[in-house]
Design a protein around this motif. Structure first.
Motif, PDB file in Angstrom:
ATOM      1  N   ALA A 172     100.260 -16.739 -39.158  1.00 60.58           N
ATOM      2  CA  ALA A 172     100.604 -17.788 -38.194  1.00 60.58           C
ATOM      3  C   ALA A 172     100.780 -17.256 -36.772  1.00 60.58           C
ATOM      4  N   CYS A 173     100.959 -15.960 -36.624  1.00 64.99           N
ATOM      5  CA  CYS A 173     101.117 -15.389 -35.277  1.00 64.99           C
ATOM      6  C   CYS A 173      99.793 -15.300 -34.525  1.00 64.99           C
ATOM      7  N   ARG A 174      98.708 -15.266 -35.249  1.00 65.82           N
ATOM      8  CA  ARG A 174      97.422 -14.994 -34.624  1.00 65.82           C
ATOM      9  C   ARG A 174      96.932 -16.188 -33.816  1.00 65.82           C
ATOM     10  N   GLU A 175      96.347 -15.910 -32.669  1.00 63.82           N
ATOM     11  CA  GLU A 175      95.865 -16.969 -31.779  1.00 63.82           C
ATOM     12  C   GLU A 175      94.804 -17.835 -32.442  1.00 63.82           C
ATOM     13  N   SER A 176      94.021 -17.256 -33.336  1.00 64.34           N
ATOM     14  CA  SER A 176      92.943 -18.011 -33.968  1.00 64.34           C
ATOM     15  C   SER A 176      93.402 -18.813 -35.187  1.00 64.34           C
ATOM     16  N   CYS A 177      94.692 -18.738 -35.512  1.00 60.83           N
ATOM     17  CA  CYS A 177      95.222 -19.534 -36.624  1.00 60.83           C
ATOM     18  C   CYS A 177      95.354 -20.982 -36.161  1.00 60.83           C
ATOM     19  N   GLU A 178      94.591 -21.870 -36.779  1.00 60.74           N
ATOM     20  CA  GLU A 178      94.558 -23.262 -36.333  1.00 60.74           C
ATOM     21  C   GLU A 178      95.175 -24.244 -37.312  1.00 60.74           C
ATOM     22  N   ILE A 179      95.349 -23.843 -38.571  1.00 63.48           N
ATOM     23  CA  ILE A 179      95.843 -24.797 -39.560  1.00 63.48           C
ATOM     24  C   ILE A 179      96.809 -24.097 -40.519  1.00 63.48           C
TER      25      ILE A 179
END
Length: 402
Positions: A172-179
């Motif tokens: 969930a920390c990653r910028e590319s996590c969208e959902i």
């Protein structure tokens, strides 16, 4: 049971191994340098390697044949040696789009999602365009018992309102996590504790979703993936974002965790195998008290015991995968529990011996051993702690002989 790999699988193992040799191992340093430059952004080298792997057809191996059009075309047994190869480097599974928690989330969407959910979220995940997270664990309750989960999911007209606090939400920390797939209670008063929970799709950028901080694992923040603390403050999503239906959350979680557990174990074998190879190399090259370490009986015993443990764990993993393929995940639950107990502990034993043989260097950033040890120690908690698996396994075995 025949664990001899087919020609197709042998070819895939060789291709994955060659890809690792040519592209992954030489870029371990580059990966960490780029992560340190921008902690929560996918490093450029990862996107570069993903494109290469996808172009070579080394992609989405993990979904078994039962998933139809979304399947990677392999059985669980066929996937095992590939996951082992990937597990030799902590971040390598993502290169082949076979990394948790995306794998588990894609399995959920492929198995339980409706057509709209598959189109919006499963397809970009399968293409490797976005990342995802699974939000179940909470700091205020013993989340090893999923019926304890307290996050509330309350229907208000055509929306659900979500309130709660989660932590160790990997990815969930990653910028590319969208959902995120969020587990909470829609019916807390239901007398059937296993029907109180539901799972709902929550886009990360929804108002009220607050990524508070990355939790650390033995001092590592595991960037760019991270393990976030997340607060849901009156988060509103459409009712159509429910997965499968209200009260089906526990059922989905059980369906999700079986394959996820054995995938972790497959990768643990790879980590242990790499540690053993490093141990052997070190024993031959390092001289102490006038002779190579390999001349010492205790060193030879460590190497021998490590090899025995790895092969035992590998065979148990293959047997569990075979049972999943031939009898289904439910009938394989005892074997899955066994290997989930065994594999991380074997990996910890082997990695610990390798650390000892490397001396001070073994706990440094110059080798992968310390970070991999931390990951394997965490795996004794992830997807259910050892004690829960042993409790349930012991119950099942005792009941069978009652």
């Amino acid at each position: 049971m025949d664990f001899e790999y087919s020609d197709k699988v042998k070819d895939l193992v060789l291709r994955v191994r060659a890809f690792m040799d040519e592209h992954v191992y030489p870029n371990e340093g580059t990966f960490h340098e780029q992560v340190n430059a921008d902690r929560w952004k996918t490093p450029p080298i990862m996107e570069e390697l993903k494109a290469k792997a996808k172009a070579e057809g080394l992609w989405n191996f993990f979904l078994p044949l039962a998933y139809g059009e979304y399947s990677g075309g392999l059985t669980n047994l066929e996937y095992a040696p590939l996951a082992e190869e990937m597990g030799r480097v902590a971040w390598a599974p993502e290169v082949f789009n076979c990394a948790a928690p995306d794998t588990g989330n894609m399995e959920v969407l492929a198995k339980y999602g409706n057509a709209e959910q598959k189109k919006q979220w499963l397809e970009p995940l399968l293409e490797g365009k976005i990342r995802s997270a699974f939000a179940m664990t909470e700091p205020e309750v013993a989340s090893s018992d999923a019926t304890n989960i307290e996050t509330s999911i309350v229907r208000d007209g055509d929306e659900y309102v979500i309130n709660g606090r989660k932590f160790y939400i990997s990815g969930a920390c990653r910028e590319s996590c969208e959902i995120m797939i969020v587990m909470g209670k829609t019916d807390p008063e239901n007398p059937n504790r296993h029907m109180q929970q539901s799972q709902v799709l929550v886009p990360v950028k929804t108002p009220g979703v607050n990524i508070v901080r990355p939790m650390h694992v033995f001092g590592y923040d595991d960037a760019p993936e991270g393990h976030a603390e997340v607060i849901f403050d009156n988060v509103r999503v459409p009712v159509s974002n429910i997965v499968l239906g209200e009260g089906r959350g526990f059922e989905i979680a059980q369906g999700r965790l079986g394959p996820g557990r054995i995938h972790h174990c497959m990768r643990s074998i790879g980590a242990a195998q790499r540690a053993l190879e490093m141990m052997c190399k070190r024993a031959n090259e390092r001289v102490a008290f006038g002779q190579p370490l390999a001349k010492n009986q205790s060193v030879r015993e460590d190497i021998a015991m490590s090899a025995c443990q790895i092969e035992q764990a590998r065979l148990m993993t293959l047997k569990a995968a075979y049972k999943m393929d031939t009898a289904g995940n439910k009938d394989a639950k005892d074997l899955i529990a066994m290997i989930k107990i065994v594999a991380p502990n074997v990996a910890l034993d082997v990695i610990d011996r390798a650390i000892q043989m490397h001396g001070a260097a073994g706990v440094s950033q110059d080798f992968f051993l310390a970070h991999m040890w931390a990951g394997q120690r965490t795996l004794r908690l992830a997807d259910g702690p050892d004690q829960v698996h042993m409790m349930q396994l012991g119950r099942n075995l005792a009941k069978a002989h009652a």
